[in-house]
Each structure stands twice: as C-alpha cells, then as structure tokens.
Scaffold this motif. Structure first.
Motif, PDB file in Angstrom:
ATOM      1  N   TYR A   1       0.752  -1.330  -0.106  1.00  0.00           N
ATOM      2  CA  TYR A   1      -0.002   0.148  -0.028  1.00  0.00           C
ATOM      3  C   TYR A   1       1.039   1.162  -0.080  1.00  0.00           C
ATOM      4  N   PRO A   2       1.416   1.395  -1.290  1.00  0.00           N
ATOM      5  CA  PRO A   2       2.396   2.590  -1.133  1.00  0.00           C
ATOM      6  C   PRO A   2       2.048   4.036  -0.797  1.00  0.00           C
ATOM      7  N   LYS A   3       0.606   4.258  -0.788  1.00  0.00           N
ATOM      8  CA  LYS A   3      -0.142   5.737  -0.396  1.00  0.00           C
ATOM      9  C   LYS A   3      -0.652   5.599   1.083  1.00  0.00           C
ATOM     10  N   ALA A   4      -0.590   4.587   1.590  1.00  0.00           N
ATOM     11  CA  ALA A   4      -1.385   4.376   3.023  1.00  0.00           C
ATOM     12  C   ALA A   4      -0.354   5.173   4.088  1.00  0.00           C
ATOM     13  N   GLN A   5      -1.286   5.852   4.606  1.00  0.00           N
ATOM     14  CA  GLN A   5      -0.390   6.490   5.958  1.00  0.00           C
ATOM     15  C   GLN A   5      -0.501   5.358   7.237  1.00  0.00           C
ATOM     16  N   ILE A   6       0.863   5.035   7.869  1.00  0.00           N
ATOM     17  CA  ILE A   6       1.238   4.012   8.621  1.00  0.00           C
ATOM     18  C   ILE A   6       0.972   4.760   9.988  1.00  0.00           C
ATOM     19  N   ALA A   7      -0.030   3.885  11.021  1.00  0.00           N
ATOM     20  CA  ALA A   7      -0.034   4.345  12.362  1.00  0.00           C
ATOM     21  C   ALA A   7       0.364   3.154  13.194  1.00  0.00           C
ATOM     22  N   LEU A   8       1.233   3.402  14.033  1.00  0.00           N
ATOM     23  CA  LEU A   8       1.686   2.345  15.122  1.00  0.00           C
ATOM     24  C   LEU A   8       1.127   2.734  16.340  1.00  0.00           C
TER      25      LEU A   8
ATOM     26  N   ILE B   1      11.712   4.226   9.435  1.00  0.00           N
ATOM     27  CA  ILE B   1      10.839   4.441   8.494  1.00  0.00           C
ATOM     28  C   ILE B   1      10.776   5.712   7.692  1.00  0.00           C
ATOM     29  N   ASP B   2      10.483   6.816   8.585  1.00  0.00           N
ATOM     30  CA  ASP B   2      10.773   8.132   8.240  1.00  0.00           C
ATOM     31  C   ASP B   2      11.778   8.279   7.480  1.00  0.00           C
ATOM     32  N   ALA B   3      12.855   7.947   7.895  1.00  0.00           N
ATOM     33  CA  ALA B   3      14.301   8.186   7.247  1.00  0.00           C
ATOM     34  C   ALA B   3      14.533   7.628   5.866  1.00  0.00           C
ATOM     35  N   GLY B   4      13.767   6.364   6.053  1.00  0.00           N
ATOM     36  CA  GLY B   4      13.624   5.679   4.729  1.00  0.00           C
ATOM     37  C   GLY B   4      12.874   6.249   3.561  1.00  0.00           C
ATOM     38  N   TYR B   5      11.986   6.702   3.966  1.00  0.00           N
ATOM     39  CA  TYR B   5      10.720   7.300   2.958  1.00  0.00           C
ATOM     40  C   TYR B   5      10.388   8.579   3.088  1.00  0.00           C
ATOM     41  N   PRO B   6      11.614   9.491   2.908  1.00  0.00           N
ATOM     42  CA  PRO B   6      11.471  11.004   3.262  1.00  0.00           C
ATOM     43  C   PRO B   6      10.270  11.620   2.399  1.00  0.00           C
ATOM     44  N   ALA B   7       9.826  10.936   1.406  1.00  0.00           N
ATOM     45  CA  ALA B   7       8.722  11.729   0.487  1.00  0.00           C
ATOM     46  C   ALA B   7       7.389  11.238   1.045  1.00  0.00           C
ATOM     47  N   ASP B   8       7.257  10.092   1.702  1.00  0.00           N
ATOM     48  CA  ASP B   8       5.897   9.865   2.346  1.00  0.00           C
ATOM     49  C   ASP B   8       5.560  10.539   3.636  1.00  0.00           C
ATOM     50  N   LYS B   9       4.406  10.437   3.912  1.00  0.00           N
ATOM     51  CA  LYS B   9       3.742  11.001   5.003  1.00  0.00           C
ATOM     52  C   LYS B   9       4.550  10.416   6.336  1.00  0.00           C
TER      53      LYS B   9
END
Length: 364
Positions: free
Chosen positions: A283-290, A315-323
């Motif tokens: 799900y490339p466009k999904a917002q991830i919530a932990l 995860i935030d460091a690995g996907y800087p363009a994502d939410k």
C-alpha cells in the motif's frame, strides 16, 4: 347459481395468485454478494468470509430472510453476527452439522437493511455462504468511503471480549469472540469509514505469546493467515487510506509459563521495520499508524513505546517523501474480558481514546 360459484372460484384463484406474488422469494447467490474483508469464492462457488468482521449487506422486504451458511468442520462451530436497520442485534452460533438456513426475523414488515459479519478470526475457520433468500432481496454495495486496515493480535480481533452468553473459563475460544464490537470497527463506524481486520490471536512481530513462531510477517501475505498456507492474498483488492498496526503485546508476553528468552528490543525493532516496509510495498500511498498496547504496563510499557519510536524514526528516514509514521500510545488498562483481554465495554473505552487520533489522520 352456477355463475356465482364460478365468480367465487375466479376470485379465490386470483387471491392465491396475488398472495403468491406478494410472497415471492428472491435469491442472491454467493458469487453475486459484495463483501469486504479477506474473502474468497471457493471451488463450490460459495463465499467464504475468512477474517474477523469480514462482512456483506443486503436489503429485503417482509418479516424475514434466510441465510444459507455452513462451516467446513462438521464437528465444530463458529459465529456470525448481524446489524439490522442500523442497529446491532446479536451473535448466532453456526454448528458444523447445520442442515437448515438461519432465519433472521424483523419486527415489522417493510424494507429492511442487514449487514452480516464474521464474529471470529481467520484461525477459527471460514463462514461459508451459498445464498441468501428473501422477498425483494437486493445487494448492498460497500460505501465509497476511506478504508482503514487494522493489523493486530487477539485484542484487534475482539477475542475473549464477550462473556454475555458463555462465561469466561468455559466453552471454546471462539465462544467469546465479538469482532463487531472490537475497537477497530467501533472507530470506523464512528468516523464513517470502511474497515478490514487483519489480526491473529497470540501473534507478534517476531514471536507469539508462547512460541517463537509464527509471527505476523510470516503470515500476513497468506490469505488465511496460516503459516503454511499456499493461497496468497491479492493486496490489489483494497487500497486503505490508513494502516493501523498494533503489535508487541505477545512479543513481550511471559507466555504460558514455559521458558522463553527475554524480550529482544533490537530484533523487535529490526523485524518491525521490515514488516512496515512490507506493508508499504503493498500500500504505497497509505498512512502508517503504530499503536502500542493497553495491556502492557510499567517499565515494559516504556520499552515498547521507545521501540515504536525507533521504528517510526527508521521508516521516516527511509521514506522521506511519504507521510511520516504516526504513533499512538494507549493508557494502561485493567481488562475485564476473558483471560486478561479487554471486554466489549473496554473496547468502547479504547475506541474513544483512538477516535481523535484517527480523525486527525483522515484529514491529512
């Protein structure tokens, strides 16, 4: 005289025909139902509801409808539950030797709307539907709303939550499941979203509550959440706006008293990061919530929260363009369900805590 008799006969025949027309029973066969959740059409062209709270809806006229449902285990039993005209009703036990349809009655005539839910999780076995019959029956389509996928363990399943019919400590594990009343579906209904539950009792990020395997990363891609299942789930079926992941309770568990290694924070974080990467690949466009765990207290609670923060950072460091990944830390809870689980009432408390969090994510 003969003419009067003939006229009376014609009127009686007309009345019978009119009565039959009014009571005409229509049928929706399984392949034409419109479910949501992990489901499949099997080789017998029946619909299998696999996961917790997988559901479908229909409308009908009159006072009752007939649900043709079965399970694969002739000696076992399972549960469905249903909502009628917007109001939750009850769970219904489905025995393996069931030979007749389940009849659901309404209190009045007219048109009614009903949603059928699987009350139990995937490991309890599927509910298998062949057809639904009623007067004027029509499919209800899944509303075009944002979707939240709730990944988790027994808490997310709504397992051990409902002792209203069978007291805790008696019966079988599935006797206390109530997926409809679990926190995820409650949040989704409150915020007017669709939902699916991808949850397995006892499961964790790298181990279960009392064993080293299976873990959620090992079973997530399998349609039935079984470790050796060859049937893979098609993740193109849904594209959730939010994926909520609530794991860690079982990784940190003391199990059933058997010896087990101490909780490995490094492995937990490493495996959790890999699992989030797997989810993001689906799900490339999904917002991830932990989400943390309401069952973990004291020092263990602090450890879990630090681990989740480390997962977020990675995860935030690995996907800087994502939410950015969002985190939510539950307040500790004294559970009132079976075997230390939240009860139906406890799930309402959890849902109330979560609603502002998910409402905020839906606005992003």
């Amino acid at each position: 005289m003969k003419s009067r008799i003939l006229f009376a006969f014609i009127l009686s025949v007309f009345g019978v025909l009119q009565s039959n027309a009014k009571s005409k029973v229509d049928t929706i066969f399984a392949p034409n139902l419109k479910p949501i959740g992990r489901t499949l059409i099997n080789n017998q062209h029946n619909l299998a509801l696999i996961t917790s709270a997988a559901h479908f809806g229909f409308s009908f006229k009159g006072n009752e409808c007939a649900i043709y449902v079965s399970i694969a285990d002739a000696a076992g039993h399972n549960y469905l539950q249903y909502e009628l005209d917007g109001t939750y009703q009850k769970r219904i036990r489905i025995d393996g030797n069931l030979k007749t349809p389940v009849i659901i009655k309404a209190n009045s005539a007219g048109t009614h709307r009903i949603w059928i839910y699987k009350a139990t999780e995937a490991t309890s076995g599927a509910l298998i539907f062949s057809k639904i019959a009623a007067e004027g029956i029509k499919n209800l389509s899944i509303p075009k709303l944002p979707l939240i996928e709730f990944i988790g363990n027994s808490i997310t399943c709504g397992a051990a939550a409902d002792d209203s019919e069978i007291p805790c400590g008696t019966g079988d594990y599935q006797d206390h499941h109530n997926a409809y009343m679990a926190y995820g579906p409650r949040v989704a209904r409150a915020l007017n979203t669709n939902f699916i539950l991808s949850s397995v009792s006892g499961i964790g990020v790298y181990r279960t509550w009392n064993r080293d395997s299976p873990s959620m990363p090992l079973v997530y891609e399998n349609a039935n959440f079984q470790e050796k299942d060859s049937l893979k789930w098609d993740f193109k079926t849904y594209q959730p706006k939010i994926v909520s992941i609530a794991l860690g309770t079982n990784d940190m568990s003391n199990g059933d008293g058997t010896a087990r290694a101490a909780f490995d924070t490094a492995r937990f974080v490493n495996d959790y990061v890999k699992f989030v990467q797997l989810v993001k690949s689906k799900y490339p466009k999904a917002q991830i919530a932990l989400l943390s765990s309401p069952m973990i207290k004291g020092n263990s609670r602090e450890i879990l929260q630090r681990c989740l923060s480390r997962v977020k950072t990675a995860i935030d460091a690995g996907y800087p363009a994502d939410k950015p990944v969002s985190t939510f830390f539950f307040e500790p809870m004294e559970a009132h369900g079976c075997s230390g689980h939240p009860s139906v009432a406890d799930h309402q408390i959890l849902a109330e805590q979560l609603k502002p969090f998910f409402a905020g994510l839906l606005k992003q």
